[in-house]
Design a protein around this motif. Structure first.
Motif, PDB file in Angstrom:
ATOM      1  N   LYS A   1       1.071  -1.360  -0.246  1.00  0.00           N
ATOM      2  CA  LYS A   1      -0.245  -0.005   0.139  1.00  0.00           C
ATOM      3  C   LYS A   1       0.786   1.092   0.173  1.00  0.00           C
ATOM      4  O   LYS A   1       0.620   2.131  -0.979  1.00  0.00           O
ATOM      5  N   TYR A   2       2.127   1.160   0.891  1.00  0.00           N
ATOM      6  CA  TYR A   2       3.280   2.488   0.320  1.00  0.00           C
ATOM      7  C   TYR A   2       3.190   2.532  -0.593  1.00  0.00           C
ATOM      8  O   TYR A   2       3.191   3.497  -0.764  1.00  0.00           O
TER       9      TYR A   2
ATOM     10  N   TYR B   1       0.297   4.232  -2.633  1.00  0.00           N
ATOM     11  CA  TYR B   1      -0.342   5.400  -2.663  1.00  0.00           C
ATOM     12  C   TYR B   1       1.484   6.388  -2.658  1.00  0.00           C
ATOM     13  O   TYR B   1       0.449   7.115  -2.710  1.00  0.00           O
TER      14      TYR B   1
ATOM     15  N   LYS C   1       3.320   9.848   3.197  1.00  0.00           N
ATOM     16  CA  LYS C   1       1.687  10.817   3.898  1.00  0.00           C
ATOM     17  C   LYS C   1       0.662   8.843   3.330  1.00  0.00           C
ATOM     18  O   LYS C   1       0.194   8.613   3.593  1.00  0.00           O
ATOM     19  N   ALA C   2       2.130   8.616   2.153  1.00  0.00           N
ATOM     20  CA  ALA C   2       1.193   7.238   1.444  1.00  0.00           C
ATOM     21  C   ALA C   2       1.882   6.239   2.727  1.00  0.00           C
ATOM     22  O   ALA C   2       1.509   5.181   3.253  1.00  0.00           O
TER      23      ALA C   2
ATOM     24  N   LYS D   1       1.125   7.170   6.229  1.00  0.00           N
ATOM     25  CA  LYS D   1       0.504   7.293   7.004  1.00  0.00           C
ATOM     26  C   LYS D   1      -0.741   6.369   7.056  1.00  0.00           C
ATOM     27  O   LYS D   1      -1.450   5.604   7.334  1.00  0.00           O
ATOM     28  N   ARG D   2      -1.073   6.285   5.576  1.00  0.00           N
ATOM     29  CA  ARG D   2      -1.663   5.946   4.711  1.00  0.00           C
ATOM     30  C   ARG D   2      -2.324   4.139   4.861  1.00  0.00           C
ATOM     31  O   ARG D   2      -2.983   3.132   5.571  1.00  0.00           O
TER      32      ARG D   2
ATOM     33  N   SER E   1      -4.349   1.877   7.510  1.00  0.00           N
ATOM     34  CA  SER E   1      -5.286   1.085   6.111  1.00  0.00           C
ATOM     35  C   SER E   1      -4.759  -0.335   6.611  1.00  0.00           C
ATOM     36  O   SER E   1      -5.711  -1.664   7.218  1.00  0.00           O
TER      37      SER E   1
END
Length: 319
Positions: free
Chosen positions: A201-202, A205, A210-211, A213-214, A218
């Motif tokens: 996911k890193y 994103y 920011k990626a 953190k998301r 997630s």
């Protein structure tokens, strides 16, 4: 055949179960083409991962057998009896046996009851089998034949239940752990095995702060709900003593996805009906759907023991 527990070292059993998570996901990265940088849904990635989890599902029960063997669990059993003992411990009952079929299907029915709300929404949208917006060839046959369908509904559910339920619980039970431990603690490794999605996911994103953190948020959520699902799947396995019911429940949950309670709003339009009737109809349907979410949970709670009978006539060895 009498199966006694408490013969495997507790620390060894728990450490080994932790290693199962590493073994299970290791192939995802060992067998991938690092230079290609393909997504998890790319056909090559899916095919590679299916092969890796099948390999893990062969290696891991051998590890379980070896630890049981070295602990003296099998005593003077012949190889044939050891295989028979392992098949019982791993819940590998013949799924075509008429007795087993009934006791395999009932936990699936229980799971469908839990999803009564989402199923009601699909019914109003006419997207269930045999309804207008459901195409059996496209939505069932072709989807299940696709690599993504084979991963989501066959390979992943079965191998995960076999490894993280059957193999782990067989080992932890032999270490003398209680039913509560088998049901509520063992799934932590199942949740942990999904944390590797942080890296995917890193990258997905944008590979920046920011990626990250998301991705962490997630994946933390995914860890939480896979662990909670693991409680249920472990309960079903311990209750039934069979790997097939949690596999079917897992596959069904993958089909349904995580319930989207925020999205409950039936919006189908009826062009030839007065606007006020449409308004009343829509909101009445919303009320029915919401009610069935609640009813499903209540029925699930009250039927959970009735619809999870043992797959063996002699009862589950774990219950």
């Amino acid at each position: 055949m009498e199966l006694t527990n408490g013969l495997v070292n507790t620390l060894l059993a728990n450490t080994t179960c932790g290693s199962f998570a590493l073994i299970y996901i290791a192939g995802f990265y060992l067998f991938r083409d690092a230079s290609a940088n393909l997504s998890r849904d790319h056909p090559k990635t899916i095919a590679s991962r299916i092969k890796s989890v099948i390999l893990a599902s062969i290696v891991i029960p051998i590890i379980v057998w070896s630890e049981l063997y070295m602990s003296g669990t099998f005593g003077n059993m012949s190889i044939k009896n050891q295989i028979s003992s392992m098949s019982i411990r791993l819940g590998l009952y013949d799924p075509t046996n008429s007795w087993h079929i009934i006791h395999i299907i009932s936990p699936l029915l229980l799971t469908m009851i839990l999803f009564l709300g989402p199923l009601t929404l699909l019914w109003f949208e006419e997207e269930l089998p045999f309804q207008q917006n459901f195409n059996f060839q496209k939505d069932a046959v072709e989807h299940l034949r696709s690599l993504e369908g084979q991963r989501n509904y066959i390979a992943a559910p079965f191998t995960e239940e076999f490894v993280f339920r059957a193999c782990e619980i067989a080992l932890l039970y032999q270490a003398g752990h209680s039913k509560k431990y088998l049901i509520f603690i063992s799934p932590i490794w199942f949740g942990t095995a999904h944390l590797h999605h942080v890296w995917e996911k890193y990258r997905q994103y944008g590979s920046n702060k920011k990626a990250l953190k998301r991705a962490l948020l997630s994946s933390s959520f995914q860890f939480a709900y896979t662990t909670v699902f693991g409680w249920y799947a472990s309960f079903v396995f311990v209750r039934t003593g069979s790997v097939w019911p949690p596999f079917l429940c897992h596959s069904f949950c993958n089909m349904m996805g995580f319930p989207n309670v925020e999205g409950i709003s039936y919006q189908k339009k009826w062009e030839q009906i007065a606007q006020v009737i449409v308004y009343l109809h829509v909101h009445m349907v919303d009320l029915v759907i919401w009610a069935n979410y609640i009813v499903g949970v209540i029925l699930f709670y009250n039927l959970i023991y009735y619809l999870t009978p043992s797959a063996s006539q002699s009862g589950s060895i774990y219950w």
